[in-house]
Design a protein around this motif. Structure first.
Motif, PDB file in Angstrom:
ATOM      1  N   ASP A   6     -14.365  15.680  51.837  1.00 22.92           N
ATOM      2  CA  ASP A   6     -13.358  16.645  51.393  1.00 22.92           C
ATOM      3  C   ASP A   6     -12.675  16.173  50.112  1.00 22.92           C
ATOM      4  O   ASP A   6     -11.521  16.468  49.874  1.00 22.92           O
ATOM      5  N   PHE A   7     -13.435  15.452  49.293  1.00 24.50           N
ATOM      6  CA  PHE A   7     -12.944  15.006  47.990  1.00 24.50           C
ATOM      7  C   PHE A   7     -14.134  14.942  47.038  1.00 24.50           C
ATOM      8  O   PHE A   7     -15.283  14.933  47.468  1.00 24.50           O
ATOM      9  N   THR A   8     -13.844  14.899  45.767  1.00 28.61           N
ATOM     10  CA  THR A   8     -14.870  14.706  44.752  1.00 28.61           C
ATOM     11  C   THR A   8     -14.450  13.553  43.851  1.00 28.61           C
ATOM     12  O   THR A   8     -13.262  13.237  43.740  1.00 28.61           O
ATOM     13  N   VAL A   9     -15.435  12.928  43.237  1.00 23.16           N
ATOM     14  CA  VAL A   9     -15.192  11.861  42.276  1.00 23.16           C
ATOM     15  C   VAL A   9     -15.859  12.277  40.980  1.00 23.16           C
ATOM     16  O   VAL A   9     -17.017  12.705  40.984  1.00 23.16           O
ATOM     17  N   ARG A  10     -15.131  12.148  39.887  1.00 24.55           N
ATOM     18  CA  ARG A  10     -15.681  12.492  38.582  1.00 24.55           C
ATOM     19  C   ARG A  10     -15.053  11.596  37.527  1.00 24.55           C
ATOM     20  O   ARG A  10     -14.028  10.944  37.773  1.00 24.55           O
ATOM     21  N   VAL A  11     -15.669  11.577  36.344  1.00 18.62           N
ATOM     22  CA  VAL A  11     -15.102  10.836  35.221  1.00 18.62           C
ATOM     23  C   VAL A  11     -13.826  11.556  34.800  1.00 18.62           C
ATOM     24  O   VAL A  11     -13.815  12.790  34.642  1.00 18.62           O
ATOM     25  N   ALA A  12     -12.768  10.813  34.659  1.00 18.68           N
ATOM     26  CA  ALA A  12     -11.484  11.384  34.252  1.00 18.68           C
ATOM     27  C   ALA A  12     -11.504  11.680  32.759  1.00 18.68           C
ATOM     28  O   ALA A  12     -12.189  11.023  31.981  1.00 18.68           O
ATOM     29  N   ASP A  13     -10.723  12.684  32.373  1.00 20.06           N
ATOM     30  CA  ASP A  13     -10.595  13.023  30.961  1.00 20.06           C
ATOM     31  C   ASP A  13      -9.124  13.300  30.646  1.00 20.06           C
ATOM     32  O   ASP A  13      -8.244  13.071  31.482  1.00 20.06           O
ATOM     33  N   GLU A  14      -8.881  13.811  29.469  1.00 19.78           N
ATOM     34  CA  GLU A  14      -7.510  14.027  28.988  1.00 19.78           C
ATOM     35  C   GLU A  14      -6.672  14.861  29.959  1.00 19.78           C
ATOM     36  O   GLU A  14      -5.471  14.643  30.085  1.00 19.78           O
ATOM     37  N   ARG A  15      -7.307  15.791  30.670  1.00 25.66           N
ATOM     38  CA  ARG A  15      -6.570  16.618  31.642  1.00 25.66           C
ATOM     39  C   ARG A  15      -5.976  15.793  32.770  1.00 25.66           C
ATOM     40  O   ARG A  15      -5.099  16.264  33.490  1.00 25.66           O
ATOM     41  N   ASP A  16      -6.480  14.557  32.966  1.00 25.54           N
ATOM     42  CA  ASP A  16      -6.105  13.744  34.128  1.00 25.54           C
ATOM     43  C   ASP A  16      -5.048  12.686  33.854  1.00 25.54           C
ATOM     44  O   ASP A  16      -4.693  11.928  34.752  1.00 25.54           O
ATOM     45  N   VAL A  17      -4.539  12.619  32.636  1.00 26.68           N
ATOM     46  CA  VAL A  17      -3.589  11.552  32.296  1.00 26.68           C
ATOM     47  C   VAL A  17      -2.366  11.586  33.214  1.00 26.68           C
ATOM     48  O   VAL A  17      -1.939  10.552  33.730  1.00 26.68           O
ATOM     49  N   VAL A  18      -1.820  12.757  33.450  1.00 32.05           N
ATOM     50  CA  VAL A  18      -0.629  12.867  34.307  1.00 32.05           C
ATOM     51  C   VAL A  18      -0.962  12.431  35.737  1.00 32.05           C
ATOM     52  O   VAL A  18      -0.203  11.677  36.362  1.00 32.05           O
ATOM     53  N   ALA A  19      -2.101  12.864  36.258  1.00 27.55           N
ATOM     54  CA  ALA A  19      -2.502  12.491  37.624  1.00 27.55           C
ATOM     55  C   ALA A  19      -2.746  10.991  37.732  1.00 27.55           C
ATOM     56  O   ALA A  19      -2.355  10.361  38.725  1.00 27.55           O
ATOM     57  N   LEU A  20      -3.380  10.399  36.714  1.00 23.19           N
ATOM     58  CA  LEU A  20      -3.617   8.955  36.738  1.00 23.19           C
ATOM     59  C   LEU A  20      -2.305   8.184  36.675  1.00 23.19           C
ATOM     60  O   LEU A  20      -2.143   7.162  37.355  1.00 23.19           O
ATOM     61  N   ALA A  21      -1.365   8.659  35.888  1.00 15.84           N
ATOM     62  CA  ALA A  21      -0.046   8.012  35.828  1.00 15.84           C
ATOM     63  C   ALA A  21       0.652   8.111  37.187  1.00 15.84           C
ATOM     64  O   ALA A  21       1.271   7.146  37.641  1.00 15.84           O
ATOM     65  N   PRO A  43       5.124   8.427  29.443  1.00 16.88           N
ATOM     66  CA  PRO A  43       4.690   8.381  28.034  1.00 16.88           C
ATOM     67  C   PRO A  43       3.998   7.063  27.670  1.00 16.88           C
ATOM     68  O   PRO A  43       3.018   7.062  26.914  1.00 16.88           O
ATOM     69  N   ALA A  44       4.471   5.941  28.231  1.00 20.75           N
ATOM     70  CA  ALA A  44       3.827   4.648  27.963  1.00 20.75           C
ATOM     71  C   ALA A  44       2.417   4.629  28.542  1.00 20.75           C
ATOM     72  O   ALA A  44       1.481   4.113  27.919  1.00 20.75           O
ATOM     73  N   PHE A  45       2.241   5.206  29.732  1.00 17.38           N
ATOM     74  CA  PHE A  45       0.916   5.272  30.337  1.00 17.38           C
ATOM     75  C   PHE A  45      -0.018   6.112  29.473  1.00 17.38           C
ATOM     76  O   PHE A  45      -1.165   5.725  29.219  1.00 17.38           O
ATOM     77  N   ALA A  46       0.449   7.279  29.009  1.00 15.11           N
ATOM     78  CA  ALA A  46      -0.384   8.147  28.186  1.00 15.11           C
ATOM     79  C   ALA A  46      -0.808   7.440  26.897  1.00 15.11           C
ATOM     80  O   ALA A  46      -1.960   7.549  26.473  1.00 15.11           O
ATOM     81  N   GLN A  47       0.105   6.693  26.304  1.00 19.65           N
ATOM     82  CA  GLN A  47      -0.233   5.948  25.090  1.00 19.65           C
ATOM     83  C   GLN A  47      -1.275   4.873  25.397  1.00 19.65           C
ATOM     84  O   GLN A  47      -2.242   4.694  24.654  1.00 19.65           O
ATOM     85  N   TRP A  48      -1.089   4.155  26.510  1.00 19.84           N
ATOM     86  CA  TRP A  48      -2.055   3.135  26.925  1.00 19.84           C
ATOM     87  C   TRP A  48      -3.429   3.768  27.153  1.00 19.84           C
ATOM     88  O   TRP A  48      -4.448   3.256  26.711  1.00 19.84           O
ATOM     89  N   TRP A  49      -3.452   4.893  27.880  1.00 18.31           N
ATOM     90  CA  TRP A  49      -4.697   5.603  28.178  1.00 18.31           C
ATOM     91  C   TRP A  49      -5.474   5.886  26.899  1.00 18.31           C
ATOM     92  O   TRP A  49      -6.654   5.603  26.798  1.00 18.31           O
ATOM     93  N   ARG A  50      -4.790   6.448  25.919  1.00 21.25           N
ATOM     94  CA  ARG A  50      -5.471   6.823  24.676  1.00 21.25           C
ATOM     95  C   ARG A  50      -5.986   5.599  23.926  1.00 21.25           C
ATOM     96  O   ARG A  50      -7.057   5.645  23.329  1.00 21.25           O
ATOM     97  N   SER A  51      -5.248   4.517  23.960  1.00 17.71           N
ATOM     98  CA  SER A  51      -5.705   3.311  23.252  1.00 17.71           C
ATOM     99  C   SER A  51      -6.874   2.634  23.976  1.00 17.71           C
ATOM    100  O   SER A  51      -7.716   2.009  23.341  1.00 17.71           O
ATOM    101  N   GLU A  52      -6.948   2.766  25.283  1.00 17.38           N
ATOM    102  CA  GLU A  52      -8.002   2.123  26.074  1.00 17.38           C
ATOM    103  C   GLU A  52      -9.263   2.965  26.214  1.00 17.38           C
ATOM    104  O   GLU A  52     -10.321   2.446  26.556  1.00 17.38           O
ATOM    105  N   LEU A  53      -9.161   4.245  25.966  1.00 14.13           N
ATOM    106  CA  LEU A  53     -10.278   5.156  26.207  1.00 14.13           C
ATOM    107  C   LEU A  53     -11.588   4.753  25.530  1.00 14.13           C
ATOM    108  O   LEU A  53     -12.647   4.907  26.137  1.00 14.13           O
ATOM    109  N   PRO A  54     -11.582   4.205  24.311  1.00 11.98           N
ATOM    110  CA  PRO A  54     -12.871   3.850  23.709  1.00 11.98           C
ATOM    111  C   PRO A  54     -13.650   2.771  24.466  1.00 11.98           C
ATOM    112  O   PRO A  54     -14.870   2.700  24.349  1.00 11.98           O
ATOM    113  N   ARG A  55     -12.973   1.939  25.248  1.00  8.28           N
ATOM    114  CA  ARG A  55     -13.695   0.860  25.919  1.00  8.28           C
ATOM    115  C   ARG A  55     -13.623   0.920  27.443  1.00  8.28           C
ATOM    116  O   ARG A  55     -14.151   0.050  28.119  1.00  8.28           O
ATOM    117  N   ARG A  56     -12.984   1.921  27.976  1.00  5.52           N
ATOM    118  CA  ARG A  56     -12.879   2.074  29.436  1.00  5.52           C
ATOM    119  C   ARG A  56     -13.450   3.407  29.876  1.00  5.52           C
ATOM    120  O   ARG A  56     -13.341   4.395  29.173  1.00  5.52           O
TER     121      ARG A  56
END
Length: 173
Positions: A6-21, A43-56
């Motif tokens: 009753d769940f799915t797993v997928r690669v997270a994208d920009e739409r998921d920043v709030v949920a990941l935080a 806001p700090a999490f969103a900034q971290w997310w964007r900076s880490e996205l190229p390697r994570r």
């Protein structure tokens, strides 16, 4: 026939920043046993997310439907560490699993296993030389059951509470 999860797993994208935080906040609050008032975190999490996205690569586990909406119940990420090549050998890369968290009420419903399976498949697709992680004492048995083995005692850490390394001495001193 196995029950459909009753769940799915997928690669997270920009739409998921709030949920990941939210999941990251839930991780800390679950461990502390109290809420944490920090309005600057998201806001700090969103900034971290964007900076880490190229390697994570981030995966998110969620429940729900398009009609009812989705709720994040777990996440995990893998950071890619590319080794410097040397003469006569390719550099290669390793993956480091980090920030794995599943909401407690979902932990026994296959979510951790599904998230880890995605990370392992990713490591194989990317041809990582190895996939490493630093488990908590409580999570180590889970990772061992998934095929991870102790890596020996080759990792050393210098924490902020440790003494600073001695400065090299100049000749003649």
């Amino acid at each position: 026939m196995a029950d459909r999860p009753d769940f799915t797993v997928r690669v997270a994208d920009e739409r998921d920043v709030v949920a990941l935080a939210r999941l990251r906040r839930a991780w800390l609050e679950e461990r502390l046993g109290r809420t944490v008032d920090d309005p600057s975190f998201e806001p700090a999490f969103a900034q971290w997310w964007r900076s880490e996205l190229p390697r994570r690569t981030f995966w998110i586990a969620e429940t729900g439907t398009e009609r009812t909406g989705f709720t994040a119940v777990g996440s995990l990420n893998v950071v890619e560490i590319v080794h410097m090549p040397r003469p006569g050998a390719r550099g290669g890369a390793i993956g480091h699993v980090g920030n794995a968290f599943v909401i407690a009420s979902w932990a026994d419903r296959g979510v951790p296993r599904a998230l880890l399976a995605r990370a392992v498949a990713h490591a194989r697709e990317r041809r990582y030389r190895r996939l490493v992680l630093a488990p908590t004492p409580g999570s180590a048995p889970f990772y061992r059951r998934a095929g991870f083995a102790p890596a020996g005692e080759t990792l050393l850490v210098l924490g902020p509470e440790s003494a600073a390394p001695a400065e090299p001495r100049e000749r003649g001193q």
